[in-house]
Structures are given as structure tokens and as C-alpha cells.
Scaffold this motif. Structure first.
Motif, PDB file in Angstrom:
ATOM      1  N   PRO A 273       0.813  -1.217   0.000  1.00 16.32           N
ATOM      2  CA  PRO A 273       0.000   0.000   0.000  1.00 16.32           C
ATOM      3  C   PRO A 273       0.849   1.271   0.000  1.00 16.32           C
ATOM      4  CG  PRO A 273      -0.942  -1.612   1.489  1.00 16.32           C
ATOM      5  CD  PRO A 273       0.394  -2.148   1.066  1.00 16.32           C
ATOM      6  N   GLU A 274       1.966   1.268   0.759  1.00 17.41           N
ATOM      7  CA  GLU A 274       2.839   2.443   0.753  1.00 17.41           C
ATOM      8  C   GLU A 274       3.474   2.628  -0.631  1.00 17.41           C
ATOM      9  OE1 GLU A 274       5.682   2.690   3.929  1.00 17.41           O
ATOM     10  OE2 GLU A 274       4.251   1.896   5.392  1.00 17.41           O
ATOM     11  N   PHE A 275       3.834   1.518  -1.264  1.00 18.99           N
ATOM     12  CA  PHE A 275       4.368   1.593  -2.622  1.00 18.99           C
ATOM     13  C   PHE A 275       3.329   2.196  -3.562  1.00 18.99           C
ATOM     14  CE2 PHE A 275       4.696  -0.339  -6.854  1.00 18.99           C
ATOM     15  CZ  PHE A 275       6.001  -0.021  -7.200  1.00 18.99           C
ATOM     16  N   ALA A 276       2.082   1.743  -3.437  1.00 15.74           N
ATOM     17  CA  ALA A 276       1.021   2.271  -4.297  1.00 15.74           C
ATOM     18  C   ALA A 276       0.859   3.769  -4.107  1.00 15.74           C
ATOM     19  CB  ALA A 276      -0.297   1.547  -3.995  1.00 15.74           C
TER      20      ALA A 276
ATOM     21  N   ALA B 199       3.091   5.871  -3.117  1.00 15.95           N
ATOM     22  CA  ALA B 199       4.257   6.539  -3.697  1.00 15.95           C
ATOM     23  C   ALA B 199       4.130   6.670  -5.206  1.00 15.95           C
ATOM     24  CB  ALA B 199       5.529   5.769  -3.347  1.00 15.95           C
ATOM     25  N   MET B 200       3.379   5.768  -5.829  1.00 14.85           N
ATOM     26  CA  MET B 200       3.172   5.814  -7.279  1.00 14.85           C
ATOM     27  C   MET B 200       2.002   6.716  -7.680  1.00 14.85           C
ATOM     28  SD  MET B 200       5.514   3.950  -8.690  1.00 14.85           S
ATOM     29  CE  MET B 200       6.578   4.602  -7.390  1.00 14.85           C
ATOM     30  N   GLY B 201       1.334   7.302  -6.697  1.00 14.30           N
ATOM     31  CA  GLY B 201       0.192   8.167  -6.996  1.00 14.30           C
ATOM     32  C   GLY B 201      -1.132   7.453  -6.927  1.00 14.30           C
ATOM     33  N   ALA B 202      -1.116   6.175  -6.539  1.00  9.41           N
ATOM     34  CA  ALA B 202      -2.339   5.396  -6.374  1.00  9.41           C
ATOM     35  C   ALA B 202      -2.702   5.374  -4.893  1.00  9.41           C
ATOM     36  CB  ALA B 202      -2.122   3.981  -6.917  1.00  9.41           C
ATOM     37  N   ASP B 203      -3.507   4.399  -4.504  1.00 10.42           N
ATOM     38  CA  ASP B 203      -3.868   4.253  -3.097  1.00 10.42           C
ATOM     39  C   ASP B 203      -4.012   2.765  -2.809  1.00 10.42           C
ATOM     40  OD1 ASP B 203      -4.435   4.917  -0.498  1.00 10.42           O
ATOM     41  OD2 ASP B 203      -6.348   5.906  -0.935  1.00 10.42           O
ATOM     42  N   GLY B 204      -4.137   2.418  -1.527  1.00 13.58           N
ATOM     43  CA  GLY B 204      -4.262   1.010  -1.210  1.00 13.58           C
ATOM     44  C   GLY B 204      -4.352   0.750   0.263  1.00 13.58           C
ATOM     45  N   VAL B 205      -4.729  -0.503   0.592  1.00 11.74           N
ATOM     46  CA  VAL B 205      -4.809  -0.938   1.979  1.00 11.74           C
ATOM     47  C   VAL B 205      -4.265  -2.353   2.077  1.00 11.74           C
ATOM     48  CG1 VAL B 205      -6.830   0.479   2.538  1.00 11.74           C
ATOM     49  CG2 VAL B 205      -7.147  -1.860   1.693  1.00 11.74           C
ATOM     50  N   ALA B 206      -3.853  -2.721   3.274  1.00 11.35           N
ATOM     51  CA  ALA B 206      -3.471  -4.101   3.567  1.00 11.35           C
ATOM     52  C   ALA B 206      -4.599  -4.733   4.373  1.00 11.35           C
ATOM     53  CB  ALA B 206      -2.165  -4.135   4.356  1.00 11.35           C
ATOM     54  N   VAL B 207      -4.933  -5.969   4.042  1.00 16.20           N
ATOM     55  CA  VAL B 207      -5.961  -6.697   4.776  1.00 16.20           C
ATOM     56  C   VAL B 207      -5.335  -7.964   5.359  1.00 16.20           C
ATOM     57  CG1 VAL B 207      -7.877  -5.800   3.417  1.00 16.20           C
ATOM     58  CG2 VAL B 207      -6.740  -7.896   2.684  1.00 16.20           C
ATOM     59  N   SER B 208      -5.780  -8.336   6.539  1.00 19.10           N
ATOM     60  CA  SER B 208      -5.241  -9.534   7.180  1.00 19.10           C
ATOM     61  C   SER B 208      -6.301 -10.578   7.457  1.00 19.10           C
ATOM     62  CB  SER B 208      -4.540  -9.155   8.497  1.00 19.10           C
ATOM     63  OG  SER B 208      -5.434  -8.488   9.366  1.00 19.10           O
ATOM     64  N   HIS B 209      -7.568 -10.164   7.525  1.00 13.55           N
ATOM     65  CA  HIS B 209      -8.656 -11.096   7.817  1.00 13.55           C
ATOM     66  C   HIS B 209      -9.600 -11.169   6.626  1.00 13.55           C
ATOM     67  CE1 HIS B 209     -12.339 -12.725   9.637  1.00 13.55           C
ATOM     68  NE2 HIS B 209     -11.515 -13.333  10.472  1.00 13.55           N
ATOM     69  N   PRO B 210     -10.139 -12.352   6.319  1.00 17.19           N
ATOM     70  CA  PRO B 210     -11.046 -12.470   5.167  1.00 17.19           C
ATOM     71  C   PRO B 210     -12.212 -11.493   5.194  1.00 17.19           C
ATOM     72  CG  PRO B 210     -10.447 -14.645   5.977  1.00 17.19           C
ATOM     73  CD  PRO B 210      -9.871 -13.663   6.946  1.00 17.19           C
ATOM     74  N   GLY B 211     -12.704 -11.166   6.381  1.00 15.95           N
ATOM     75  CA  GLY B 211     -13.837 -10.252   6.472  1.00 15.95           C
ATOM     76  C   GLY B 211     -13.543  -8.844   5.998  1.00 15.95           C
ATOM     77  N   GLU B 212     -12.265  -8.513   5.847  1.00 17.48           N
ATOM     78  CA  GLU B 212     -11.889  -7.169   5.402  1.00 17.48           C
ATOM     79  C   GLU B 212     -11.800  -7.047   3.883  1.00 17.48           C
ATOM     80  OE1 GLU B 212      -8.948  -6.239   9.217  1.00 17.48           O
ATOM     81  OE2 GLU B 212      -8.109  -7.011   7.349  1.00 17.48           O
TER      82      GLU B 212
END
Length: 575
Positions: free
Chosen positions: A514-517, A519-532
Motif C-alpha cells: 500500500p505504501e508503494f502504491a 508513492a506511485m500516486g495510487a492508493d491502497g490498503v493491507a488486509v489480514s482477515h477475510p472479512g476485510e
């Protein structure tokens, strides 16, 4: 006008509305017409391979010609793998490279890739259907036309090297658009077709073949024959399986669909085609590659007849001899099959109840997917099957999936149903890592009305993740699913058996995608549980720029390819 303007104007007249490129001194003259020609938009990629993958995705999604520009020398060497992948997957691309002026060839000019130096044309000749240097202004338009026709006729990439003096030469635009038949020829060997259809006749064997299955590949899509395929199958209740490259040719919830056969294949397709009760297998639009044949498993050969229909005769008989080879457009053949009457129609009608019973039996042997229980696991790190299932549930039915090379290809084949032709795109045969993001960019540009999701891995992200910058720069909305297992996962399955040293070579130290995204001008999140997962994907689909969803995946789960593993083991034991 000058030669560069002539090229861009001719491509626009041919219906090419997007060009993909990386700028450089040797293609400077193309830049004004690329930005000033009405109806043409130019997309600048991060890497020449990315530009070619984008052109490939555009070609697959639009059915038109994909065009990528780069410079000679390093630009050409950067593009080799992407063109080789397009050739392996039979995609119609035109690569244009700028070259030093003809008067300076071989004299030490900067980035000289001419025949007198690096020889770009020879570099690309093995991975293209045609690689030419436009050595005279008089040859510019004839060579451009020949290249476009070759790309479409042979469904392959082609290359034109255009020196600077030819780019600047005086030209008169005289482009006549190619006939529609160049894109989807309807040629058919009628004698061979009649011989193939005769296997269904009431008179063929005394007892007509009842148990018939169709195996459809990407050639059906190339010919725009999807409707004809479904019409033929529905008229006679013929079950349909597809190759992985043909995934989605038939909606995978269609009553006659068996799903994918071969690598990553479904239970139903595998059980059906490998069943010795199959009398006739009609292969249409597939070259029967290793993965399309379950590692050349002879158990897929039918009891009576192998009918192989292909527009390219070179693809018939290269794996197994066909008892009924047919060189034909898949659409022309399928339309004839749909319209048969007399003894052929009677023979097919007489086998309808047997086919219905066989299909019911196959479906009764178990669920469509192998290890279906994995789609509901709540483990952390996440099970890949659950990640795919939750992401698919959050996406509209018409979503297009662009899949990278790696373990995630098998997970997506098994657990991501596709419901339309072109809804699954992948560099399936040569299978270079990292192509899915630029491939998805090209597909989204060609079909802006369709949601696009990319499935990729952390290893693939290291190769062409920079193209996120391209998607962000042009506000191209994609949802990128990153299967983050901190490893080259597919290779790890084998390396772990070799010892600690080889296993360590597959490690990818943790990165924040997500941090890489961002930095590229995009956006993002990290998910750890299937419900997310569902909420993250649904949010990404509302964005006007690329959105990355990174899931921490447990690499220890084996890919759902049990029939493939068994076929490989049997093949190795016998060779």
C-alpha cells in the motif's frame, strides 16, 4: 506531412485510438502527431515492456490492433519478452521503433540499433511474425500496411524499425482502412468440415456418436464466435469445457459449462474430458499446448474421433494427430454446426439424452471446484482460495480479471468464475511475471465501461509494479489484488524440497505494497482477515484511480491443481 505524422494518421484511420510508448530521442518526430492527431490518445508507460503489455491488453479487449512505440537499441531489447509473450498467446500487436538516420548507420551513432550495428530487426525477428526496417521513404506506407495485415492474419506481433530520416520524410497519406475480414476472416475448408460433421451422422458407424464434448480455446474469441459456440451447444445439448486462455467464452454458470480443462482446471471439466466414455472431442480454437492438454495426458483422447478446428493449420496435429482436422474460422465452423440438418442433425439429436445423463453424472461427482471447503477458511495468514472468493463476491458479474503468472493463476482459475468472453486475460503460454498490471491497463482503456481487477503477487510486483504510476498518471481505475506471501510462491513449492539454501532463494522480505502504491500516486490498503477483503475491494471499485488491496497469504497451502500434478507425475514416469 512528415512520415511520423503519416504513421499516426494512418493508424487513427484504422481505428487505433490509443498508442502506448516510452519517449526517446529516436522517436522524437512521433511526439507531435501523437499529441495532436484527433481521436488518438498516447499513454506513456514506465518501461517499454509495459507499453507492449498495454498494447497487448488493448488488442485482446478491443479486437483491434495494439500499437507500442519505443526507441531502437535499448528500447527494442527491453520489449523482447513482451512481444514473445504476445506471439505465444496469438495477440495482434505492432511494435514501432525509432532508429538512427540511414546516413549514420554503423558509424558509432548514439543508440544505433540498425542492421549495421546492433541489428534490431534481427533481434526481434524470432519473436515476431515479421520484423522490417523501413529503409526508404517510399516503403513507409507499404510496409506499414503489410505489417498490420500480417499481425492480424497471423495473430502475432510484428515490428517496424523506422529511421529518423524516414520519420521526417515528405509523405502523402493514402490509407485505406483494412477490410473487416482482415480482423476476423471467415475462411473454411468445406470438404474437411463436411468430413468432420459426418462423424455425427446416423450412418457414420451404424450407431451415431452420442457422448460429445467441445473444448474451446482463445481462437473462438479471436473469431468473435462466442455466440455461435453457445448456439451450437444449446441446439444439441453438447457440454463445453474451455482452456484456461478461453476461460469465460461460455458463462461458467451456463447449464452446459464444464469450466476450465488443463492447468488449474475444474473438477467437472477434468472428470468429463478424461472419462473413457467420451466418443468425440471437438477441439476448436486451441493449439493443444502442454497446459491445454493437462501435460499431454493421452487420457483426454476420445474413444472415436478427435475433431480439431483451427484457423491456423500449423496448430493442428502438433500434439496429437487429429482424425478429423479442419482448417477453418471457428465462427464459420460453428455456424455450420448450428445449422446442420438431415442425418447429421438426426444423429446429434439421438445422442441428446445420453449427453444430458453424462453431464448430470459428472456434476454429481462433486462440486465444480476442487477443495471448495478452502473458500470458507478463516485462517490468518489468509488462505488464497478465501481471498479470491471474497474479492470475487465484491465485484460485479461483468468484471474483467487480469491475472499474472504465479500460484495465484491457479487459485483464480479455480475460484474466480468468469461470465463473458474477454473477462479473463492473462499471459498464459510464455507466462512472464509482472505483465498483469499493464495488461489490465490496456484492457481497461479498450473497455472503459467494465470494472478491471488485477491478480498479482509480490514477486510480480517487483518486476512491473512501476506501471501503477502509469495507471495513476492517467487516472485509470484498477483494483490490484496482491497475494503477498513474502515469496516467489510457485517456485517455493519446489525449492522447499531441495533444502534450506534453495528455499531461501525464493524469499521476498516483507514490503508495504500500500505504501508503494501511494508513492506511485495510487492508493491502497493491507488486509489480514477475510472479512476485510470485500469492503476493501468494493471501496477500490468506486475510485477514479488505481487501488491496491494487499493480503498476507499463507504460502504453505498447495495450489488446487491435483489432476495436473498427477498427469505430470505419470508423464515423467513414462519418459
Amino acid at each position: 506531412m512528415d512520415g511520423a505524422t503519416c504513421v499516426v494518421s494512418s493508424l487513427a484511420a484504422e481505428g487505433v485510438d490509443h498508442l502506448f510508448m516510452v519517449p526517446g530521442g529516436l522517436n522524437d518526430p512521433f511526439m507531435p502527431p501523437m499529441t495532436e492527431t484527433e481521436g488518438v490518445r498516447t499513454v506513456v508507460a514506465a518501461h517499454e515492456a509495459g507499453a507492449a503489455y498495454m498494447a497487448d491488453g488493448y488488442a485482446r479487449a478491443s479486437g483491434r490492433l495494439g500499437v507500442a512505440f519505443g526507441i531502437g537499441g535499448p528500447g527494442v531489447t527491453n520489449i523482447v519478452t513482451a512481444l514473445a509473450a504476445a506471439r505465444a498467446d496469438r495477440s495482434a500487436l505492432l511494435a514501432i521503433s525509432g532508429e538512427v538516420a540511414t546516413g549514420t548507420e554503423g558509424r558509432g551513432a548514439f543508440q544505433d540499433g540498425s542492421g549495421a550495428a546492433l541489428d534490431d530487426v534481427s533481434v526481434l525477428r524470432p519473436v515476431t511474425a515479421r520484423s522490417l526496417s523501413v529503409n526508404s521513404p517510399a516503403n513507409l506506407q507499404p510496409y506499414l500496411r503489410a505489417a498490420a495485415l500480417t499481425a492480424l492474419r497471423e495473430r502475432a506481433p510484428v515490428h517496424l524499425s523506422i529511421p529518423l530520416d524516414v520519420q521526417r520524410s515528405e509523405q502523402l497519406v493514402d490509407w485505406t482502412p483494412l477490410p473487416e475480414a482482415a480482423y476476423r476472416p471467415l475462411a473454411i475448408d468445406r470438404e474437411a468440415t463436411d468430413a468432420a460433421l459426418s462423424v455425427f451422422s446416423m450412418d457414420a458407424h451404424g450407431q451415431p456418436a452420442a457422448n460429445v464434448i467441445i473444448l474451446a480455446g482463445p481462437g473462438v474469441r479471436h473469431a468473435r464466435a462466442e455466440a455461435a459456440l453457445i448456439a451450437a451447444a444449446e441446439r444439441f445439448d453438447i457440454p463445453i469445457a474451455t482452456t484456461l486462455s478461453g476461460k469465460g467464452l461460455v458463462p461458467e454458470d451456463h447449464p452446459l459449462s464444464l469450466g476450465v480443462f488443463g492447468y488449474g482446471g475444474s473438477r467437472w471439466a477434468s472428470e468429463a474430458i478424461l472419462d473413457p466414455a467420451v466418443e468425440v472431442l471437438v477441439v476448436i480454437g486451441s493449439g493443444l499446448s502442454q497446459r491445454d492438454t493437462l501435460n499431454w495426458d493421452p487420457k483426454m483422447l476420445p474413444a472415436r474421433e478427435l475433431v480439431h478446428v483451427e484457423a491456423d493449420p500449423a496448430l493442428i496435429g502438433r500434439t496429437w494427430p487429429s482424425s478429423r482436422p479442419v482448417t477453418a474460422s471457428p465462427r464459420a465452423f460453428l455456424e455450420l454446426l448450428t445449422s446442420v440438418d438431415g442425418s447429421i442433425a438426426a444423429g446429434l439429436e439421438s445422442g441428446r439424452s445420453a449427453r444430458q445423463a453424462f453431464l448430470g453424472d459428472v456434476r454429481g461427482r462433486g462440486p465444480h471446484a476442487y477443495e471448495a471447503e478452502d473458500t470458507t477458511r478463516d485462517t490468518e495468514p489468509m488462505h488464497p482460495a478465501r481471498f479470491v472468493t471474497e474479492a470475487r463476491a465484491a465485484c460485479p458479474r461483468e468484471t474483467v480479471l487480469s491475472v499474472d503468472s504465479g500460484a495465484h493463476r491457479a487459485w483464480c482459475s479455480q475460484y474466480w468464475p468468469s461470465y463473458g468472453s474477454g473477462d479473463y486475460v492473462s499471459l498464459a503460454n510464455l507466462a512472464p511475471m509482472g505483465g498483469a498490471i499493464p495488461l489490465g491497463i490496456g484492457a481497461k482503456i479498450a473497455r472503459p465501461e467494465r470494472p478491471i481487477v488485477v491478480a498479482t503477487g509480490d514477486g510480480c510486483m517487483l518486476m512491473h509494479g512501476m506501471e501503477l504510476h502509469t495507471a495513476a498518471r492517467y487516472s485509470i481505475p484498477l483494483v490490484i489484488l496482491v497475494f503477498d506471501n513474502h515469496s516467489y510462491g510457485n517456485i517455493w513449492y519446489r525449492a522447499k524440497e531441495m533444502g534450506a539454501g534453495p528455499e531461501a532463494l525464493t524469499d521476498i522480505p516483507g514490503l508495504s505494497w500500500p505504501e508503494f502504491a501511494r508513492a506511485m500516486g495510487a492508493d491502497g490498503v493491507a488486509v489480514s482477515h477475510p472479512g476485510e477483503v470485500g469492503e476493501a475491494v468494493a471501496h477500490g471499485l468506486t475510485q477514479s484511480k488505481p487501488f491496491l488491496v494487499s493480503a498476507r497469504i499463507d504460502k504453505h497451502y498447495p495450489t488446487p491443481i491435483a489432476p495436473w500434478r498427477q498427469a505430470v507425475a505419470e508423464w515423467e514416469d513414462s519418459h
